[in-house]
Design a protein around this motif. Structure first.
Motif, mmCIF file in Angstrom:
data_model
loop_
_atom_site.group_PDB
_atom_site.id
_atom_site.type_symbol
_atom_site.label_atom_id
_atom_site.label_comp_id
_atom_site.label_asym_id
_atom_site.label_seq_id
_atom_site.Cartn_x
_atom_site.Cartn_y
_atom_site.Cartn_z
ATOM 1 N N TRP A 197 -1.541 5.737 -12.939
ATOM 2 C CA TRP A 197 -0.787 6.036 -11.716
ATOM 3 C C TRP A 197 -1.465 5.364 -10.529
ATOM 4 C CZ3 TRP A 197 3.464 7.258 -9.488
ATOM 5 C CH2 TRP A 197 3.486 7.792 -8.193
ATOM 6 N N LYS A 198 -0.739 4.496 -9.877
ATOM 7 C CA LYS A 198 -1.287 3.769 -8.738
ATOM 8 C C LYS A 198 -0.689 4.254 -7.420
ATOM 9 C CE LYS A 198 -2.244 -0.381 -11.446
ATOM 10 N NZ LYS A 198 -2.013 -1.839 -11.586
ATOM 11 N N GLY A 199 -0.049 5.410 -7.453
ATOM 12 C CA GLY A 199 0.525 5.939 -6.231
ATOM 13 C C GLY A 199 1.947 5.469 -6.016
ATOM 14 N N SER A 200 2.574 6.022 -4.997
ATOM 15 C CA SER A 200 3.956 5.651 -4.687
ATOM 16 C C SER A 200 4.012 4.226 -4.162
ATOM 17 C CB SER A 200 4.521 6.610 -3.630
ATOM 18 O OG SER A 200 4.508 7.940 -4.107
ATOM 19 N N PRO A 202 4.656 1.067 -1.802
ATOM 20 C CA PRO A 202 4.541 0.963 -0.340
ATOM 21 C C PRO A 202 5.865 1.135 0.386
ATOM 22 C CG PRO A 202 3.237 -0.742 -1.417
ATOM 23 C CD PRO A 202 4.028 -0.079 -2.495
ATOM 24 N N LEU A 205 6.588 4.830 0.725
ATOM 25 C CA LEU A 205 5.738 5.454 1.736
ATOM 26 C C LEU A 205 6.212 5.105 3.142
ATOM 27 C CD1 LEU A 205 2.220 4.819 0.134
ATOM 28 C CD2 LEU A 205 3.569 6.927 0.086
ATOM 29 N N SER A 211 1.286 7.581 4.849
ATOM 30 C CA SER A 211 0.366 6.569 4.355
ATOM 31 C C SER A 211 -0.773 7.265 3.648
ATOM 32 C CB SER A 211 -0.184 5.735 5.520
ATOM 33 O OG SER A 211 -1.264 4.936 5.085
ATOM 34 N N TYR A 212 -1.284 6.629 2.606
ATOM 35 C CA TYR A 212 -2.440 7.191 1.918
ATOM 36 C C TYR A 212 -3.669 7.193 2.842
ATOM 37 C CZ TYR A 212 0.006 7.308 -2.544
ATOM 38 O OH TYR A 212 0.890 7.614 -3.553
ATOM 39 N N ASP A 213 -3.653 6.317 3.860
ATOM 40 C CA ASP A 213 -4.772 6.297 4.806
ATOM 41 C C ASP A 213 -4.858 7.613 5.578
ATOM 42 O OD1 ASP A 213 -5.351 3.745 3.999
ATOM 43 O OD2 ASP A 213 -4.178 2.792 5.603
ATOM 44 N N SER A 216 -6.864 10.055 3.404
ATOM 45 C CA SER A 216 -8.022 9.514 2.698
ATOM 46 C C SER A 216 -9.255 10.403 2.819
ATOM 47 C CB SER A 216 -8.334 8.105 3.204
ATOM 48 O OG SER A 216 -8.617 8.145 4.601
#
Length: 221
Positions: A197-200, A202, A205, A211-213, A216
């Motif tokens: 799993w590499k996340g949703s 871009p 998002l 944002s994953y930022d 974090s």
């Protein structure tokens, strides 16, 4: 069988079998409880090496013979017309489909009358239309006859017996082929494989305005 071109076409056959998924779903007619059961039944006939231990009951069935030599020849020809070889894989007999059907006739004997009657019907109709048994016809004649029973929605009601037989026979062929190693390879089925799993994505998002930022530094422990 292609209604437009009046000729056997592998892809058209697969369409009428409903594709691989539907063929596995058609097990209700074949009568197995699950795709795994059907593949096991298939393997019972073909994987007689040390890799698969065959039960005593199944071995007894395998030692019996249901089809006559002529019936087995007809089953083989008919199965190969439904799934001929193409650039992806071999034909139905290459996948062991006739042997699979032979096994199923003994494992589920309630299919025997319909199967034997249908093969008999095919020869009678071949004699009536072409004055020869089905396996003695040219491939063109065989396809002409099958085109009369392969499409239930347009078939002549007088051919209903042949239509019913062919529908059921096609299910057996599809089930036998797509539960064989050749059929599974044809589907390029990979089974359950590990995934990371590499996340949703871009773009998702961005649409959500997150944002994953932003997270974090969060501690999810």
């Amino acid at each position: 069988m292609d209604k437009q071109n009046n000729g056997m076409n592998r892809r058209t056959s697969l369409k009428y079998m409903g594709g691989a998924a539907a063929s596995l779903a058609s097990l209700s007619w074949v009568g197995c409880d699950s795709p795994e059961d059907t593949q096991e039944a298939h393997e019972h006939k073909h994987e007689t090496s040390d890799e698969l231990k065959i039960s005593e009951e199944d071995q007894k069935l395998m030692d019996q013979q249901f089809f006559t030599e002529h019936e087995m020849q007809t089953v083989t020809v008919l199965a190969n017309l439904i799934i001929p070889a193409d650039d992806r894989s071999g034909n139905a007999s290459g996948a062991g489909v006739p042997e699979f059907i032979e096994f199923m006739m003994k494992d589920q004997p309630w299919h025997q009358t319909g199967m034997r009657g249908g093969l008999r019907w095919l020869d009678i109709e071949s004699q009536r239309q072409f004055q020869s048994k089905f396996i003695e016809l040219s491939e063109k004649q065989q396809k002409q006859l099958l085109d009369q029973i392969a499409y239930p929605e347009v078939a002549d009601p007088r051919m209903s017996q042949g239509v019913n037989f062919f529908n059921n026979f096609r299910d057996f062929v599809a089930t036998g082929f797509f539960t064989s190693k050749m059929g599974i390879d044809d589907l390029e089925y990979k089974g359950n494989t590990a995934n990371v799993w590499k996340g949703s994505p871009p773009e998702v998002l961005e649409r959500l305005g997150v944002s994953y930022d932003d997270v974090s530094g969060w501690d999810f422990a």
